[in-house]
Design an enzyme around this catalytic site. Structure first.
Site, PDB file in Angstrom:
ATOM      1  N   THR A  72     -40.972  18.935 -47.392  1.00  0.00           N
ATOM      2  CA  THR A  72     -41.992  19.045 -46.348  1.00  0.00           C
ATOM      3  C   THR A  72     -42.604  17.690 -46.007  1.00  0.00           C
ATOM      4  O   THR A  72     -42.751  17.338 -44.833  1.00  0.00           O
ATOM      5  CB  THR A  72     -43.105  20.013 -46.782  1.00  0.00           C
ATOM      6  OG1 THR A  72     -42.520  21.297 -47.025  1.00  0.00           O
ATOM      7  CG2 THR A  72     -44.162  20.147 -45.707  1.00  0.00           C
ATOM      8  N   THR A 116     -56.490   5.312 -32.159  1.00  0.00           N
ATOM      9  CA  THR A 116     -56.787   6.742 -32.246  1.00  0.00           C
ATOM     10  C   THR A 116     -55.956   7.493 -31.208  1.00  0.00           C
ATOM     11  O   THR A 116     -55.461   8.591 -31.452  1.00  0.00           O
ATOM     12  CB  THR A 116     -58.287   6.997 -32.012  1.00  0.00           C
ATOM     13  OG1 THR A 116     -59.039   6.177 -32.909  1.00  0.00           O
ATOM     14  CG2 THR A 116     -58.636   8.450 -32.239  1.00  0.00           C
ATOM     15  N   ASP A 170     -50.582   0.192 -27.467  1.00  0.00           N
ATOM     16  CA  ASP A 170     -51.621   0.009 -28.475  1.00  0.00           C
ATOM     17  C   ASP A 170     -51.715   1.256 -29.351  1.00  0.00           C
ATOM     18  O   ASP A 170     -52.026   2.349 -28.876  1.00  0.00           O
ATOM     19  CB  ASP A 170     -52.965  -0.257 -27.784  1.00  0.00           C
ATOM     20  CG  ASP A 170     -54.045  -0.743 -28.747  1.00  0.00           C
ATOM     21  OD1 ASP A 170     -53.882  -0.559 -29.966  1.00  0.00           O
ATOM     22  OD2 ASP A 170     -55.050  -1.293 -28.271  1.00  0.00           O
ATOM     23  N   GLY A 229     -63.813   0.830 -31.548  1.00  0.00           N
ATOM     24  CA  GLY A 229     -62.845   1.834 -31.131  1.00  0.00           C
ATOM     25  C   GLY A 229     -63.324   3.223 -31.509  1.00  0.00           C
ATOM     26  O   GLY A 229     -64.430   3.401 -32.040  1.00  0.00           O
ATOM     27  N   GLY A 254     -60.953   2.224 -20.351  1.00  0.00           N
ATOM     28  CA  GLY A 254     -61.437   1.745 -21.641  1.00  0.00           C
ATOM     29  C   GLY A 254     -61.459   0.228 -21.699  1.00  0.00           C
ATOM     30  O   GLY A 254     -60.531  -0.439 -21.215  1.00  0.00           O
ATOM     31  N   ASP A 267     -65.025  -5.229 -31.636  1.00  0.00           N
ATOM     32  CA  ASP A 267     -64.393  -4.194 -30.812  1.00  0.00           C
ATOM     33  C   ASP A 267     -64.629  -2.836 -31.441  1.00  0.00           C
ATOM     34  O   ASP A 267     -64.136  -2.555 -32.537  1.00  0.00           O
ATOM     35  CB  ASP A 267     -62.891  -4.464 -30.673  1.00  0.00           C
ATOM     36  CG  ASP A 267     -62.193  -3.367 -29.891  1.00  0.00           C
ATOM     37  OD1 ASP A 267     -62.684  -3.020 -28.799  1.00  0.00           O
ATOM     38  OD2 ASP A 267     -61.173  -2.841 -30.376  1.00  0.00           O
ATOM     39  N   THR A 274     -62.227   5.096 -33.858  1.00  0.00           N
ATOM     40  CA  THR A 274     -62.184   5.315 -35.303  1.00  0.00           C
ATOM     41  C   THR A 274     -62.769   4.153 -36.092  1.00  0.00           C
ATOM     42  O   THR A 274     -63.492   4.349 -37.067  1.00  0.00           O
ATOM     43  CB  THR A 274     -60.735   5.563 -35.774  1.00  0.00           C
ATOM     44  OG1 THR A 274     -60.188   6.675 -35.065  1.00  0.00           O
ATOM     45  CG2 THR A 274     -60.684   5.862 -37.263  1.00  0.00           C
ATOM     46  N   ASP A 295     -60.993  -1.668 -24.161  1.00  0.00           N
ATOM     47  CA  ASP A 295     -59.862  -2.167 -24.938  1.00  0.00           C
ATOM     48  C   ASP A 295     -58.613  -2.303 -24.068  1.00  0.00           C
ATOM     49  O   ASP A 295     -57.858  -3.284 -24.184  1.00  0.00           O
ATOM     50  CB  ASP A 295     -59.582  -1.259 -26.133  1.00  0.00           C
ATOM     51  CG  ASP A 295     -59.432   0.212 -25.742  1.00  0.00           C
ATOM     52  OD1 ASP A 295     -59.848   0.609 -24.632  1.00  0.00           O
ATOM     53  OD2 ASP A 295     -58.892   0.980 -26.569  1.00  0.00           O
ATOM     54  N   ARG A 296     -58.415  -1.351 -23.152  1.00  0.00           N
ATOM     55  CA  ARG A 296     -57.239  -1.392 -22.281  1.00  0.00           C
ATOM     56  C   ARG A 296     -57.351  -2.512 -21.248  1.00  0.00           C
ATOM     57  O   ARG A 296     -56.365  -3.192 -20.949  1.00  0.00           O
ATOM     58  CB  ARG A 296     -57.053  -0.033 -21.584  1.00  0.00           C
ATOM     59  CG  ARG A 296     -56.765   1.116 -22.554  1.00  0.00           C
ATOM     60  CD  ARG A 296     -56.629   2.434 -21.827  1.00  0.00           C
ATOM     61  NE  ARG A 296     -55.460   2.423 -20.946  1.00  0.00           N
ATOM     62  CZ  ARG A 296     -55.257   3.321 -19.988  1.00  0.00           C
ATOM     63  NH1 ARG A 296     -56.148   4.278 -19.771  1.00  0.00           N
ATOM     64  NH2 ARG A 296     -54.178   3.252 -19.230  1.00  0.00           N
TER      65      ARG A 296
END
Length: 251
Positions: free
Chosen positions: A179, A127, A124, A9, A102, A7, A11, A104-105
């Site tokens: 911070t 990225t 999900d 993606g 997509g 898969d 990233t 993946d979707r």
């Protein structure tokens, strides 16, 4: 025969080997680290009997998938593309321009519908953080796309003069005392509020309740903080690809 899912993606490239329905090997490669050596290392391992393995490739990054396809072809390794197999999937989709969804979707929605039938939202964490809705009739009714956690942390650091890049982490308190903790709290509790808020708005819009499936790298961090979670599984997409390939091979 085993099934190897790849898969691609935005990233990472996720590679998972299944023996029947059981994942026995899983690795992620950053897209920026992809080389022929890496592909040889992870796809031509001695423990993977590639000649006895069916490969399915899913991708949302054409440039990266082309490099993988070229590698497979050069090494005379047979494979199937998800974009071809999904044409035969039995799932009703209430989305314009289906071809632009997509891969993946599509995988997440189809696998969720097959296993759990209806009234589902698959969230999900990649990225982008995506929400995909399976309604009360089992129709893939659309979804939501929001910026992903790691991407947003990176942009926050790059676009500000004094805010550091921090690692995403759970915080016990909402109010940060420095911070770093303030940023971590903002992202952890902010995403919880966003996710639960969007789920509630989807439920209100559809006048129905939904069960939640979480997947992606940060899914387990959120599973105790979101209502009606029935599954939290980083390998949900890989299992979906394995399921689709297995269905195809049985035809």
């Amino acid at each position: 025969m085993n099934i190897l899912t790849i898969d691609v993606g935005n990233t990472n490239i996720a590679i998972c080997l299944f023996e029947k329905k059981k994942p026995i090997y899983f690795v992620k490669i950053k897209n920026s680290d992809l080389t022929k050596t890496k592909l040889q290392q992870y796809l031509l391992k001695k423990s993977i009997k590639i000649e006895d393995t069916n490969i399915i490739l899913s991708s949302v990054v054409p440039e990266i998938s082309k490099r993988i396809i070229d590698f497979l072809i050069i090494n005379k390794i047979k494979f199937d593309l998800l974009k071809e197999l999904i044409k035969s999937l039995e799932i009703k989709i209430n989305i314009k321009q289906r071809e632009k969804i997509g891969e993946d979707r599509i995988t997440n929605a189809y696998y969720a519908k097959t296993k759990y039938l209806k009234n589902l939202i698959v969230i999900d964490f990649g990225t982008a953080t995506t929400f995909d809705v399976i309604d009360s009739k089992g129709i893939y009714d659309g979804g939501i796309i929001t910026p992903g956690i790691d991407l947003s942390l990176k942009v926050l650091s790059e676009r500000t003069a004094k805010l550091p890049l921090v690692k995403f982490a759970k915080t016990n308190n909402v109010i940060g005392r420095d911070t770093k903790n303030a940023i971590q709290s903002g992202f952890f509790w902010g995403y919880i509020s966003m996710i639960q808020g969007l789920v509630d708005k989807i439920s209100k819009e559809k006048k129905d309740s939904f069960r939640i499936i979480l997947t992606g790298g940060n899914c387990d961090i959120f599973k105790s903080f979101i209502e009606n979670v029935i599954v939290s599984d980083d390998l949900f997409n890989a299992k979906g690809l394995n399921f689709i390939m297995d269905e195809y091979l049985k035809k």
